[in-house]
Motif scaffolding. Structure first.
Motif, PDB file in Angstrom:
ATOM      1  N   GLN A   2     -25.976 -99.346 -10.155  1.00 50.16           N
ATOM      2  CA  GLN A   2     -27.304 -99.556 -10.734  1.00 50.16           C
ATOM      3  C   GLN A   2     -28.126-100.546  -9.914  1.00 50.16           C
ATOM      4  O   GLN A   2     -29.098-101.107 -10.400  1.00 50.16           O
ATOM      5  CB  GLN A   2     -27.165-100.065 -12.175  1.00 50.16           C
ATOM      6  CG  GLN A   2     -26.424 -99.140 -13.098  1.00 50.16           C
ATOM      7  CD  GLN A   2     -27.143 -97.820 -13.283  1.00 50.16           C
ATOM      8  OE1 GLN A   2     -28.351 -97.775 -13.417  1.00 50.16           O
ATOM      9  NE2 GLN A   2     -26.402 -96.730 -13.269  1.00 50.16           N
ATOM     10  N   LEU A  41     -28.437-100.154 -20.542  1.00 54.60           N
ATOM     11  CA  LEU A  41     -27.619-100.853 -21.542  1.00 54.60           C
ATOM     12  C   LEU A  41     -26.571 -99.936 -22.157  1.00 54.60           C
ATOM     13  O   LEU A  41     -25.460-100.375 -22.464  1.00 54.60           O
ATOM     14  CB  LEU A  41     -28.504-101.482 -22.613  1.00 54.60           C
ATOM     15  CG  LEU A  41     -29.433-102.603 -22.121  1.00 54.60           C
ATOM     16  CD1 LEU A  41     -30.333-103.075 -23.253  1.00 54.60           C
ATOM     17  CD2 LEU A  41     -28.656-103.751 -21.510  1.00 54.60           C
ATOM     18  N   ILE A  69     -23.880-111.145 -19.485  1.00 59.26           N
ATOM     19  CA  ILE A  69     -22.784-110.206 -19.718  1.00 59.26           C
ATOM     20  C   ILE A  69     -21.535-110.961 -20.150  1.00 59.26           C
ATOM     21  O   ILE A  69     -21.156-111.963 -19.544  1.00 59.26           O
ATOM     22  CB  ILE A  69     -22.493-109.392 -18.445  1.00 59.26           C
ATOM     23  CG1 ILE A  69     -23.715-108.525 -18.116  1.00 59.26           C
ATOM     24  CG2 ILE A  69     -21.250-108.542 -18.612  1.00 59.26           C
ATOM     25  CD1 ILE A  69     -23.578-107.761 -16.826  1.00 59.26           C
ATOM     26  N   TYR A  81     -23.265-107.734 -24.131  1.00 63.41           N
ATOM     27  CA  TYR A  81     -24.380-108.361 -23.423  1.00 63.41           C
ATOM     28  C   TYR A  81     -25.355-109.007 -24.397  1.00 63.41           C
ATOM     29  O   TYR A  81     -25.344-108.723 -25.595  1.00 63.41           O
ATOM     30  CB  TYR A  81     -25.125-107.345 -22.556  1.00 63.41           C
ATOM     31  CG  TYR A  81     -25.768-106.243 -23.370  1.00 63.41           C
ATOM     32  CD1 TYR A  81     -27.035-106.396 -23.921  1.00 63.41           C
ATOM     33  CD2 TYR A  81     -25.086-105.054 -23.618  1.00 63.41           C
ATOM     34  CE1 TYR A  81     -27.605-105.393 -24.689  1.00 63.41           C
ATOM     35  CE2 TYR A  81     -25.647-104.053 -24.377  1.00 63.41           C
ATOM     36  CZ  TYR A  81     -26.916-104.228 -24.907  1.00 63.41           C
ATOM     37  OH  TYR A  81     -27.477-103.253 -25.676  1.00 63.41           O
ATOM     38  N   HIS A 139     -18.529-101.174 -20.547  1.00 57.25           N
ATOM     39  CA  HIS A 139     -17.768-102.148 -19.758  1.00 57.25           C
ATOM     40  C   HIS A 139     -17.800-103.565 -20.329  1.00 57.25           C
ATOM     41  O   HIS A 139     -16.896-104.347 -20.045  1.00 57.25           O
ATOM     42  CB  HIS A 139     -18.310-102.198 -18.332  1.00 57.25           C
ATOM     43  CG  HIS A 139     -18.383-100.856 -17.688  1.00 57.25           C
ATOM     44  ND1 HIS A 139     -17.275-100.180 -17.246  1.00 57.25           N
ATOM     45  CD2 HIS A 139     -19.439-100.055 -17.441  1.00 57.25           C
ATOM     46  CE1 HIS A 139     -17.635 -99.017 -16.741  1.00 57.25           C
ATOM     47  NE2 HIS A 139     -18.940 -98.918 -16.845  1.00 57.25           N
ATOM     48  N   LEU A 147     -23.857 -99.944 -19.723  1.00 55.40           N
ATOM     49  CA  LEU A 147     -23.242-101.269 -19.669  1.00 55.40           C
ATOM     50  C   LEU A 147     -22.270-101.491 -20.823  1.00 55.40           C
ATOM     51  O   LEU A 147     -21.214-102.115 -20.642  1.00 55.40           O
ATOM     52  CB  LEU A 147     -24.333-102.352 -19.669  1.00 55.40           C
ATOM     53  CG  LEU A 147     -23.878-103.800 -19.593  1.00 55.40           C
ATOM     54  CD1 LEU A 147     -23.096-104.055 -18.294  1.00 55.40           C
ATOM     55  CD2 LEU A 147     -25.087-104.729 -19.683  1.00 55.40           C
ATOM     56  N   THR A 148     -22.581-100.979 -22.002  1.00 57.77           N
ATOM     57  CA  THR A 148     -21.724-101.198 -23.179  1.00 57.77           C
ATOM     58  C   THR A 148     -20.341-100.585 -23.013  1.00 57.77           C
ATOM     59  O   THR A 148     -19.417-100.960 -23.737  1.00 57.77           O
ATOM     60  CB  THR A 148     -22.369-100.654 -24.472  1.00 57.77           C
ATOM     61  OG1 THR A 148     -22.640 -99.267 -24.309  1.00 57.77           O
ATOM     62  CG2 THR A 148     -23.619-101.401 -24.816  1.00 57.77           C
ATOM     63  N   LEU A 156     -16.768-102.882 -14.331  1.00 55.19           N
ATOM     64  CA  LEU A 156     -18.087-103.450 -14.584  1.00 55.19           C
ATOM     65  C   LEU A 156     -18.845-103.650 -13.273  1.00 55.19           C
ATOM     66  O   LEU A 156     -20.008-103.267 -13.148  1.00 55.19           O
ATOM     67  CB  LEU A 156     -17.974-104.780 -15.325  1.00 55.19           C
ATOM     68  CG  LEU A 156     -19.254-105.621 -15.400  1.00 55.19           C
ATOM     69  CD1 LEU A 156     -20.314-104.922 -16.240  1.00 55.19           C
ATOM     70  CD2 LEU A 156     -18.961-107.006 -15.931  1.00 55.19           C
ATOM     71  N   ILE A 214     -22.367-102.030 -12.002  1.00 55.56           N
ATOM     72  CA  ILE A 214     -23.496-102.850 -11.559  1.00 55.56           C
ATOM     73  C   ILE A 214     -23.944-102.429 -10.158  1.00 55.56           C
ATOM     74  O   ILE A 214     -25.136-102.308  -9.885  1.00 55.56           O
ATOM     75  CB  ILE A 214     -23.137-104.348 -11.611  1.00 55.56           C
ATOM     76  CG1 ILE A 214     -23.033-104.802 -13.072  1.00 55.56           C
ATOM     77  CG2 ILE A 214     -24.151-105.193 -10.855  1.00 55.56           C
ATOM     78  CD1 ILE A 214     -22.467-106.196 -13.250  1.00 55.56           C
ATOM     79  N   ASN A 244     -27.431-110.896  -9.165  1.00 57.89           N
ATOM     80  CA  ASN A 244     -26.231-110.859  -9.997  1.00 57.89           C
ATOM     81  C   ASN A 244     -25.490-112.163  -9.754  1.00 57.89           C
ATOM     82  O   ASN A 244     -25.039-112.425  -8.640  1.00 57.89           O
ATOM     83  CB  ASN A 244     -25.362-109.663  -9.621  1.00 57.89           C
ATOM     84  CG  ASN A 244     -24.048-109.636 -10.385  1.00 57.89           C
ATOM     85  OD1 ASN A 244     -23.842-110.380 -11.328  1.00 57.89           O
ATOM     86  ND2 ASN A 244     -23.158-108.776  -9.956  1.00 57.89           N
TER      87      ASN A 244
END
Length: 136
Positions: free
Chosen positions: A86, A118, A69, A127, A124, A121-122, A79, A83, A93
């Motif tokens: 999820q 994903l 990341i 990757y 925040h 995630l994008t 972020l 995480i 991590n």
């Protein structure tokens, strides 16, 4: 720590449910001597705890990936909150230096679940993803 302590750690890493009598036999000690050594390793903090190893594939999580990341801002809280939400997919991590800010080790049941993760995630961070083909 001596060689016997290292052997004890290796044996316990393979099977933490081993009896002290069995452990002693494997490291050439009596069961009582092995138990004393293990207690000392716990007391000194060398052994922090015992855990189980879960077969993720048998739980239906066949896809094993590593996600590097790259954060978009200095505020990592959004972020990290994502995480944490999820967490059922995330095995480890790591906050890292070098190429990226965090490294996630994840297991997913399908490519569709990876894609959904994903997409979230994008919002925040950027990757890079690497898929495990085979563990050696």
């Amino acid at each position: 720590m001596d060689q016997t302590d290292m052997l004890i750690l290796a044996e316990l890493s393979e099977n933490s449910r081993i009896t002290m009598k069995e452990l002693g036999g494997k490291v050439h000690l009596t069961g009582q001597a092995a138990a004393s050594r293990v207690a000392k390793l716990v007391d000194t903090g060398v052994i922090e705890g015992y855990s189980i190893k879960v077969n993720q594939a048998k739980l239906g999580c066949m896809m094993h990936v590593f996600i590097t990341i790259f954060t978009n801002s200095h505020n990592h809280q959004p972020l990290l909150a994502f995480i944490q939400m999820q967490g059922h997919y995330i095995l480890n991590n790591y906050k890292i230096s070098g190429d990226g800010c965090y490294l996630l080790e994840c297991r997913f049941p399908s490519n569709e679940h990876i894609d959904q993760f994903l997409d979230g995630l994008t919002e925040h961070a950027n990757y890079k993803i690497a898929m495990v083909i085979k563990k050696s």
